[in-house]
Design an enzyme around this catalytic site. Structure first.
Site, PDB file in Angstrom:
ATOM      1  N   TYR A 145      29.536  39.247  33.782  1.00 46.68           N
ATOM      2  CA  TYR A 145      29.885  39.953  32.629  1.00 46.68           C
ATOM      3  C   TYR A 145      29.504  38.900  31.500  1.00 46.68           C
ATOM      4  CZ  TYR A 145      33.440  40.888  28.693  1.00 46.68           C
ATOM      5  OH  TYR A 145      34.043  41.003  27.576  1.00 46.68           O
ATOM      6  N   ASP A 230      39.169  36.735  38.104  1.00 48.98           N
ATOM      7  CA  ASP A 230      39.407  37.392  37.184  1.00 48.98           C
ATOM      8  C   ASP A 230      39.630  39.029  37.597  1.00 48.98           C
ATOM      9  OD1 ASP A 230      39.268  39.447  35.037  1.00 48.98           O
ATOM     10  OD2 ASP A 230      37.819  38.450  33.753  1.00 48.98           O
ATOM     11  N   ILE A 232      40.592  41.771  36.655  1.00 51.12           N
ATOM     12  CA  ILE A 232      40.751  42.797  35.591  1.00 51.12           C
ATOM     13  C   ILE A 232      40.585  44.244  35.892  1.00 51.12           C
ATOM     14  CG2 ILE A 232      38.539  42.568  34.497  1.00 51.12           C
ATOM     15  CD1 ILE A 232      39.910  43.041  31.707  1.00 51.12           C
ATOM     16  N   LYS A 272      41.212  47.721  31.168  1.00 52.86           N
ATOM     17  CA  LYS A 272      40.383  48.465  32.336  1.00 52.86           C
ATOM     18  C   LYS A 272      41.519  49.801  33.190  1.00 52.86           C
ATOM     19  CE  LYS A 272      37.243  45.987  30.650  1.00 52.86           C
ATOM     20  NZ  LYS A 272      36.178  46.381  29.774  1.00 52.86           N
TER      21      LYS A 272
END
Ligand SMILES: Cc1ncc(COP(=O)(O)O)c(C=O)c1O
Length: 469
Positions: A145, A230, A232, A272
């Site tokens: 990312y 992570d 998410i 998200k």
């Protein structure tokens, strides 16, 4: 300039990449079905806009949550007054239960180990502040990312060393890639403090296998370092055979109370899965008491407002709502994903097979004029300016192979996605037409060269024969 700090005046924010430049181009000329039908379609933003109707109907049925009321009595003053940095217990309880629900209740979370932050952005940075000193490094699998160059490095002074993953094995993490990255860091005299992965991955849209997760745990155990997962995108997994949380693997008795137990930290956010990036709700989950204490104190710099916590604690405690939301949202993501794959296939463009996320990792290597990152930039500019699609080039995600792009599918209507697919198809067709024309030209050039060559041979042999006579 001299009056400002080095941090304010240096250019290490990480925002000068094509990932963010694409957003700027989109802002200048945004597509609108009526007002600007020739505009750029935003496919570079990982937003989930597919389930707003579910939130909205819940809000309509629960006016107390937005009206700052409890049992019809105003709690405005309670919410408006001072909030300490521990967060509202009711919200933290609702959030850990939601996190468990997304993980199929195979893991449970203790709200005492949870720290609320203003989004995953703040959670990741806070963990860097807790786990590493300026000049120390975290290893990250590529592609990653693009926001991490800002979130992990900018204010903390931490370095990122890439773990190079390639298409040869579907961009999976291998032991040799981990070892190589570790060695690279040592060659640069950087002390490695940990590995950070996104599971499911942004930008790949795939979840890590149990094998990869065990590999990561063995690696951090052997090196005596941390692991941040992570997660998410954990609620966006639309394919049932799918997602295993690092916290589930950590529950294995070989890890419980082992030295790695305290060195694995998880990041989460409602940006998200629940599609609420504007609400700025994120979290860190850690078994290390010192990390929990330090991160809680640091969370003062990015608290989640009381009214947001109050509203979401009501929403997430409504089990009927969360259950339906999780199932329905996954179903919608799956349909959208299938629509993107179909459109790309129709245009002759392959993708990495994926099971999660709000995007696909698309292989446009065959549309490059050469296998270089310059050619990738050239193609990206054509796609932004001529085709009118903002997509994210692989190089902005530090991919080591040119020709890959991330395409988002959940931040627009079905009609807009359909138009985007029509645009990309006519572009891909025009490239293959022009390739065919130039191939035919080369072929006919070759043929005419061959003809003139054979004429020349003919003439020569004729001439020879003539002279022989
Ligand atoms: C992997 C990953 N981590 C963190 C973030 C930041 O999320 P938030 O909006 O919760 O700060 C994003 C946003 O795209 C992301 O993809």
């Amino acid at each position: 300039m001299k009056l400002l700090s080095r941090k304010a005046s240096c250019n290490s924010h990480g925002q000068d990449s094509s990932y963010f430049a694409g957003w700027e181009e989109y802002e200048k000329n945004p597509y609108d079905e009526v007002k600007n039908p020739q505009g750029i379609i935003q496919m570079g933003l990982a937003e989930n806009q597919l389930s707003f109707d579910l939130h909205e109907s819940w809000l309509a049925q629960n006016p107390d949550a937005t009206g700052f009321k409890r049992n019809e009595e105003s709690i405005f003053r309670e919410l408006a007054l001072f909030q300490d940095y521990h967060g509202l217990p009711a919200f933290k309880n609702a959030l850990v239960e939601f996190m468990a629900e997304i993980r199929g209740n195979k893991v449970s979370f203790n709200s005492n180990n949870l720290i609320l932050t203003a989004g995953a952005t703040s959670a990741n940075e806070t963990l860097m502040f807790c786990l590493a000193n300026p000049g120390e490094a975290f290893l990250l699998p590529t592609p990653y990312y693009p926001g991490f160059d800002r979130d992990l490095k900018w204010r903390t002074g931490v370095e990122i060393v890439p773990i190079q993953c390639t298409s040869s094995n579907g961009f999976r993490i291998t032991e040799s890639a981990l070892e190589e990255a570790y060695q690279q860091a040592q060659n640069r005299n950087l002390e490695v403090k940990g590995v950070l992965v996104t599971n499911p991955s942004n930008p790949l849209g795939i979840s890590l296998s149990r094998h990869e997760l065990n590999l990561l745990l063995s690696f951090i155990a052997a090196k005596g370092i941390h692991l941040i997962s992570d997660e998410i995108y954990s609620g966006t997994v639309f394919n049932s055979k799918g997602f295993v949380s690092i916290m589930e693997v950590l529950m294995n008795k070989k890890y419980v109370n082992s030295p790695v137990w305290d060195r694995v930290h998880m990041v989460y956010s409602l940006s998200k899965d629940l599609g609420l990036p504007g609400f700025r709700v994120g979290a860190i989950y850690s078994n290390d008491k010192m990390v929990v204490d330090a991160a809680t104190k640091m969370s003062s710099f990015g608290l989640v407002s009381s009214q947001t916590q109050y509203l979401l604690s009501a929403m997430l405690s409504d089990k009927k709502f969360t259950k339906n939301y999780v199932i329905e949202n996954r179903k919608r993501l799956k349909q959208r994903h299938a629509m993107l794959i179909r459109g790309l296939k129709n245009a002759g463009i392959p993708c990495l097979e994926s099971n999660a996320g709000l995007f696909c990792w698309v292989d446009m290597g065959h549309l490059l004029s050469s296998k270089t990152f310059e050619a990738e930039m050239e193609l990206w500019k054509k796609i932004v300016y001529q085709v009118g699609l903002n997509i994210s080039p692989g190089s902005s995600c530090h991919c080591v192979e040119p020709g890959w792009f991330r395409m988002c599918f959940a931040n627009m209507s079905e009609q807009t996605l359909d138009l985007a697919m029509q645009r990309i198809k006519s572009f891909a067709d025009s490239i293959s037409d022009s390739n065919n024309i130039s191939r035919n030209q080369q072929h006919s050039n070759k043929n005419s060269r061959r003809k003139s060559f054979s004429k020349w041979i003919f003439r020569l042999s004729f001439h020879d024969r003539e002279t022989e006579r």
